[in-house]
Write an enzyme that holds these catalytic residues in place. Structure first.
Site, short mmCIF file in Angstrom:
data_model
loop_
_atom_site.label_atom_id
_atom_site.label_comp_id
_atom_site.label_asym_id
_atom_site.label_seq_id
_atom_site.Cartn_x
_atom_site.Cartn_y
_atom_site.Cartn_z
N THR A 205 0.82 -1.21 0.00
CA THR A 205 0.00 0.00 0.00
C THR A 205 0.86 1.26 0.00
O THR A 205 0.33 2.36 0.11
CB THR A 205 -0.95 0.03 1.21
OG1 THR A 205 -0.22 -0.38 2.36
CG2 THR A 205 -2.12 -0.87 0.99
N GLU A 422 -18.83 -21.26 -16.86
CA GLU A 422 -18.65 -19.81 -16.78
C GLU A 422 -19.95 -19.07 -17.06
O GLU A 422 -20.30 -18.11 -16.38
CB GLU A 422 -17.56 -19.33 -17.74
CG GLU A 422 -16.16 -19.88 -17.44
CD GLU A 422 -15.74 -19.66 -15.99
OE1 GLU A 422 -16.20 -18.69 -15.36
OE2 GLU A 422 -14.96 -20.48 -15.47
#
Ligand code: ADP
Ligand code: MG
Ligand code: ZN
Length: 603
Positions: A205, A422
């Site tokens: 981060t 999918e």
């Protein structure tokens, strides 16, 4: 070279203890012969040296002969020599004893102490030089023995502009920068700034990045060291390093000390087994040093960690790392900004960052930097001169799901099952409210092992998730398996990842979010390492644990039922979409929605 010469000279000096008879051929003989020759008056000179007797004889003006024999303990020898006759002009044997010659004390000293020392020094010098070179050093000064890399004021060019988003963190750090610029202003009032600030957040981060930016903004020397560098093989070395580091820093004040990954030394001290003396000593020294120096001098200590909960409480109390600066995973705007910062360094066309930012929810700054770089690499591979939106989109998938595995051969039957799997996910997602829109469906295998996947992208980011949304998410995850069952009449291993995620979500709903009616607001699980994967451990009785499992199963089963129902009701759309996907291999969410819309309108 010098050393070698010295060794040679020393050896020569040693060898200089020659018998005075050198230069002649010396014949070894026995002691009896020697005595015989003495008694018969032939011996001219005798020299006893180093336990050897060297002697010469001469017979009637003939050539002098030299002999050597071992010395024996013969107390009568001197009398015998004195009493013997000799061919010498005075008729007496010339004899002498050369005491075993000790090397001179100076020589001894050189041999025993200086030389080995010198040798070691040279070896050490060479190897440490090689070591430094291997470490790629040279662009920093290594200071004392603290191992801290110290960067001069001008070395660091990172500024807050390089850190995108993280505005709260930047605000908190700006005050520290101001203090370093102008410590007097604070000293006059009598205010002392926090001695230390702790940067906390998930990996990637930008904690390390922002610490460097503080140094770059403040333009003061920056001592950077990683916590693990304090932990040494030898007890006491780490503490010595801490002492050294603070000493150097207080001489250079105002300056910044940055301890990265401080959890390596700052872990809670406890009396349990496996206590680490070295680490505890280092930590104690750190605590002492932080207390010891004057906060008004202008030494600011920054530290970074992604495991704040493991830190010793003493580190966090006022007067030490009393300020905590939270670094968060970037939100939508943050991700856009980070992509922008990194795109500055690559040539790019007008790219749609919004799409990329939306597709990367939960991704860290480091991964975004990586995505931009992967996109640039892809552009090069494709022989283009600049990065396009497609490059970025593809590299998002590469970073999330692994690179495409084009060469992998999959049988048509398997391909069909994957396609229905999918489309099953996509269909369930599309037919539910509270579900992120389908963005892309692909059945191109990935290096991560995925044979295909469905990407859902939220148009805006949610901070809160409702019970319905979580349940719908589980249903969507179950959509793949449901399609296999309903359409293909089979079940495959392709659902293993879906099962894992669905179970995690369902378990969290029951144990942590209080979303099963049964356990009200009771926390049944605690989370450790929130920033690193978030392991959990149960905090309830074994009976409850068994019941939790039943509850979790109940949630999953009803989500699975829901998914199967949705698929059976939309079979026509399923077939159309699946055959389209089989043909194209990758389709967009919009293309897919045509089949859904047509079908649901029809239904
Ligand atoms: P951490 O120390 O928190 O694990 P780093 O500071 O090492 O993370 O970040 C790694 C890289 O990720 C940085 O060098 C930078 O390229 C990129 N990065 C992370 N956060 C940001 C951000 N907010 N803005 C720009 N780049 C970032
Ligand atoms: Mg770091
Ligand atoms: Zn799946």
């Amino acid at each position: 070279m010098g050393i070698l010469w010295m060794i040679v000279i020393v050896l020569l000096l040693n060898g200089l203890v020659f018998p005075s008879l050198t230069g002649r051929k010396i014949v070894p003989t026995d002691y009896g012969t020697f005595i015989e020759k003495v008694d018969s008056g032939l011996v001219k000179t005798v020299v006893v040296e180093n336990g050897q007797i060297y002697f010469t004889t001469q017979k009637d003006g003939k050539k002098e002969m030299a002999y050597q024999t071992g010395e024996v303990n013969d107390p009568g020898l001197v009398d015998r020599l004195l009493g013997a006759s000799s061919p010498n002009s005075n008729g007496k044997i010339a004899f002498s004893h050369i005491a075993p010659k000790d090397n001179s004390p100076i020589l001894n000293f050189i041999l025993l102490w200086i030389l080995p020392g010198l040798l070691f020094y040279i070896i050490w010098k060479q190897s440490s030089k090689a070591f430094r070179e291997r470490m790629g050093g040279g662009n920093f000064m290594s200071f004392g023995n603290s191992g801290a890399k110290i960067y001069a004021d001008s070395d660091i060019t990172t500024t807050f502009a390089d850190v995108a988003g993280q505005d709260e963190a930047k605000d908190a750090l700006r005050e520290i920068v101001d203090f370093l610029h102008n410590p007097k202003k604070y000293a006059e009032i009598g205010a002392s700034l926090p001695k230390g600030a702790l940067l906390v957040g998930p990996p990637g981060t930008g904690k390390t990045l922002i610490a460097r930016a503080v140094a770059g903004e403040a333009k003061v020397p920056f001592f950077a060291i990683s916590g693990s560098e304090f932990v040494q093989m030898f007890v006491g070395m780490g503490a010595a390093k801490v002492r050294d580091l603070f000493k150097q820093a207080s001489q250079k004040a105002p300056c910044i000390i940055f301890i990265d990954e401080i959890d390596a030394i700052g872990k809670k001290r406890d009396s349990s087994f496996g206590g680490n003396d070295e680490r505890e000593q280092t930590l104690n020294q750190l605590l002492t040093e932080m207390d010891g120096f004057d906060g008004r001098k202008g030494v600011v200590i920054l530290a970074a960690t992604n495991r704040p909960e493991t830190l010793d409480a003493a580190l966090l109390r006022p007067g030490r790392f009393d300020r905590r600066i939270q670094m968060e995973l970037p939100d939508l705007e943050g991700r856009k900004a980070i992509l922008e910062v990194h795109l500055k360094n690559v040539r790019h066309e007008d790219v749609d960052l919004g799409i990329v930012a939306r597709a990367t929810a939960g991704v860290s700054g480091a991964e975004l930097a990586n995505i931009v770089n992967e996109a640039a690499l892809r552009a090069v591979r494709m022989g283009r001169k600049s990065v396009t939106t497609a490059d970025l989109e593809e590299s998002v998938e590469t970073v999330i799901a692994g690179a495409q595995k084009k060469g992998k051969v999959i049988s048509p039957e398997e391909k069909r099952v994957v396609a229905y799997h999918e489309i099953g996910h996509a269909m369930v997602a599309a037919m539910q409210t509270h579900s992120a829109p389908v963005y892309k469906i692909t059945i191109i295998p990935r290096t991560s092992g995925a044979l295909g996947y469905t990407m859902q992208v939220d148009s805006n980011e949610q901070m809160l998730l409702s019970k319905e949304e979580l349940f719908n998410r589980i249903a969507t995850l179950a959509g793949g398996r449901s399609a296999e069952e309903v359409v293909c009449g089979t079940v495959t291993t392709g659902a293993s990842n879906d099962i894992e995620q669905a179970t995690k979500l369902a378990r969290a709903m029951v144990t942590r979010y209080g979303m099963s009616g049964k356990y009200d607001m009771m926390a049944l699980e605690t989370v450790h390492n929130a920033y690193l994967g978030g392991d959990t451990s149960l905090a309830c009785s074994p009976e409850t644990a068994a019941d939790i499992d039943r509850e979790v199963l109940r949630v999953i089963t009803s989500a699975h039922e829901k998914a199967k129902k949705i698929i059976s009701e939309n079979l026509e759309g399923m077939h159309k979409a699946a055959s389209y996907l089989l043909e194209k291999e990758t389709i967009t969410g919009e293309e897919f929605m045509k089949f859904v819309a047509a079908d649901s309108k029809a239904g």
